[in-house]
Scaffold this motif. Structure first.
Motif, short mmCIF file in Angstrom:
data_model
loop_
_atom_site.label_atom_id
_atom_site.label_comp_id
_atom_site.label_asym_id
_atom_site.label_seq_id
_atom_site.Cartn_x
_atom_site.Cartn_y
_atom_site.Cartn_z
N PHE A 174 44.55 43.28 49.19
CA PHE A 174 43.80 43.94 48.13
C PHE A 174 42.68 43.04 47.62
O PHE A 174 42.80 41.83 47.62
CB PHE A 174 44.73 44.28 46.95
N ASP A 175 41.60 43.67 47.17
CA ASP A 175 40.53 42.94 46.50
C ASP A 175 40.91 42.84 45.03
O ASP A 175 40.88 43.84 44.30
CB ASP A 175 39.21 43.71 46.66
N VAL A 176 41.30 41.64 44.60
CA VAL A 176 41.86 41.46 43.27
C VAL A 176 40.96 40.58 42.42
O VAL A 176 40.48 39.54 42.86
CB VAL A 176 43.27 40.82 43.35
N GLU A 177 40.73 41.00 41.16
CA GLU A 177 40.00 40.20 40.20
C GLU A 177 40.97 39.70 39.12
O GLU A 177 41.85 40.44 38.69
CB GLU A 177 38.88 41.00 39.54
N THR A 178 40.78 38.45 38.70
CA THR A 178 41.63 37.87 37.65
C THR A 178 40.73 37.22 36.60
O THR A 178 40.51 36.01 36.63
CB THR A 178 42.61 36.83 38.23
N PRO A 179 40.19 38.00 35.68
CA PRO A 179 39.29 37.42 34.67
C PRO A 179 40.02 36.47 33.73
O PRO A 179 41.21 36.64 33.45
CB PRO A 179 38.79 38.66 33.91
N ASN A 180 39.31 35.45 33.27
CA ASN A 180 39.83 34.57 32.22
C ASN A 180 39.38 35.15 30.89
O ASN A 180 38.18 35.19 30.60
CB ASN A 180 39.31 33.14 32.39
N LEU A 181 40.31 35.61 30.09
CA LEU A 181 39.97 36.31 28.86
C LEU A 181 39.22 35.43 27.87
O LEU A 181 38.44 35.93 27.06
CB LEU A 181 41.25 36.83 28.19
N PHE A 182 39.46 34.13 27.91
CA PHE A 182 38.91 33.25 26.88
C PHE A 182 37.63 32.54 27.31
O PHE A 182 36.89 32.06 26.47
CB PHE A 182 39.95 32.22 26.46
N GLN A 183 37.37 32.47 28.61
CA GLN A 183 36.18 31.76 29.07
C GLN A 183 35.08 32.69 29.55
O GLN A 183 33.91 32.34 29.51
CB GLN A 183 36.55 30.80 30.21
N GLN A 184 35.45 33.88 29.96
CA GLN A 184 34.48 34.75 30.62
C GLN A 184 33.51 35.41 29.66
O GLN A 184 32.36 35.67 30.00
CB GLN A 184 35.23 35.86 31.40
N TYR A 185 33.95 35.65 28.42
CA TYR A 185 33.17 36.54 27.56
C TYR A 185 32.29 35.84 26.53
O TYR A 185 31.47 36.49 25.89
CB TYR A 185 34.12 37.50 26.83
N ASN A 186 32.46 34.53 26.33
CA ASN A 186 31.63 33.79 25.37
C ASN A 186 31.60 34.48 24.00
O ASN A 186 30.54 34.82 23.48
CB ASN A 186 30.20 33.63 25.91
N LEU A 187 32.76 34.71 23.44
CA LEU A 187 32.85 35.42 22.17
C LEU A 187 32.29 34.58 21.04
O LEU A 187 32.53 33.38 20.96
CB LEU A 187 34.31 35.76 21.87
#
Length: 208
Positions: free
Chosen positions: A26-39
């Motif tokens: 499968f083509d799987v994505e695993t985003p980092n919730l705390f680093q990816q979004y620059n909140l």
């Protein structure tokens, strides 16, 4: 179809590494919730807003699989955007915020050294802010809005969430519950191979 694995509160995207090794078909994505979004400010509402934007950036339908906090985010997205979600997997996900446990957890966070949070990509202050902002989330509301098939998983030793899993299975339409043997809360750490098998089987059953 886009397949997304969403990590829990004390985890990063690397927590899925072993599970991903068994999901190579499968083509799987695993985003980092705390680093990816620059909140600009760490809060649950900001995190959810950023996660919604991430999911909506894809024109494909989504297979969402989330553990704990990741499960809450995936569930909320499935309730609000039912036409975007092909299937949903919730792992060790509470159906209500355990406020007493969160208070204890926040106290423990305050005692931990700052360097303990570096690997998460979030500061101690931000993590405490996030936990505090989650106290009033209404997780169990509007579950009837989930239109896709849902697999509810919980570790056999995850005593805090077994009852939640049972309640979810009774309240979410088209849902099935399974217990993962010899696992505590972090199923992706304790039983990554067995978890990957369950995920793979469920995704194949829901191919469209």
């Amino acid at each position: 179809m886009k397949n997304i694995l969403i990590h829990g509160l004390g985890q990063t995207e690397k927590s899925w590494n072993i599970t991903k090794q068994y999901l190579k078909e499968f083509d799987v994505e695993t985003p980092n919730l705390f680093q990816q979004y620059n909140l600009s400010e760490m809060s649950y509402s900001n995190l959810e807003h950023a996660f919604v934007n991430y999911c909506n950036s894809s024109f494909e339908k989504l297979n969402l699989c989330g553990l704990s906090l990741g499960g809450i985010l995936a569930l909320e997205y499935a309730k609000k955007y039912p036409d975007k979600v092909n299937s949903l997997i919730l792992i060790g996900t509470p159906d209500r915020i355990p406020k007493v446990l969160f208070h204890i957890q926040n106290f423990i966070f305050q005692l931990m050294p700052k360097k303990s949070f570096e690997k998460l990509g979030i500061t101690k202050r931000e993590l405490c802010q996030l936990v505090h902002s989650m106290y009033h989330i209404k997780i169990s509301e509007n579950l009837e809005n989930v239109k896709c098939n849902c697999l509810i998983l919980c570790g056999s030793k995850d005593y805090n969430n077994l009852e939640s899993a049972k309640r979810f299975s009774m309240s979410i339409p088209n849902s099935t519950m399974k217990v993962v043997a010899k696992s505590s809360h972090e199923v992706n750490i304790d039983q990554p191979k067995e978890l990957a098998h369950m995920i793979s089987q469920f995704w194949k059953e829901n191919e469209r």
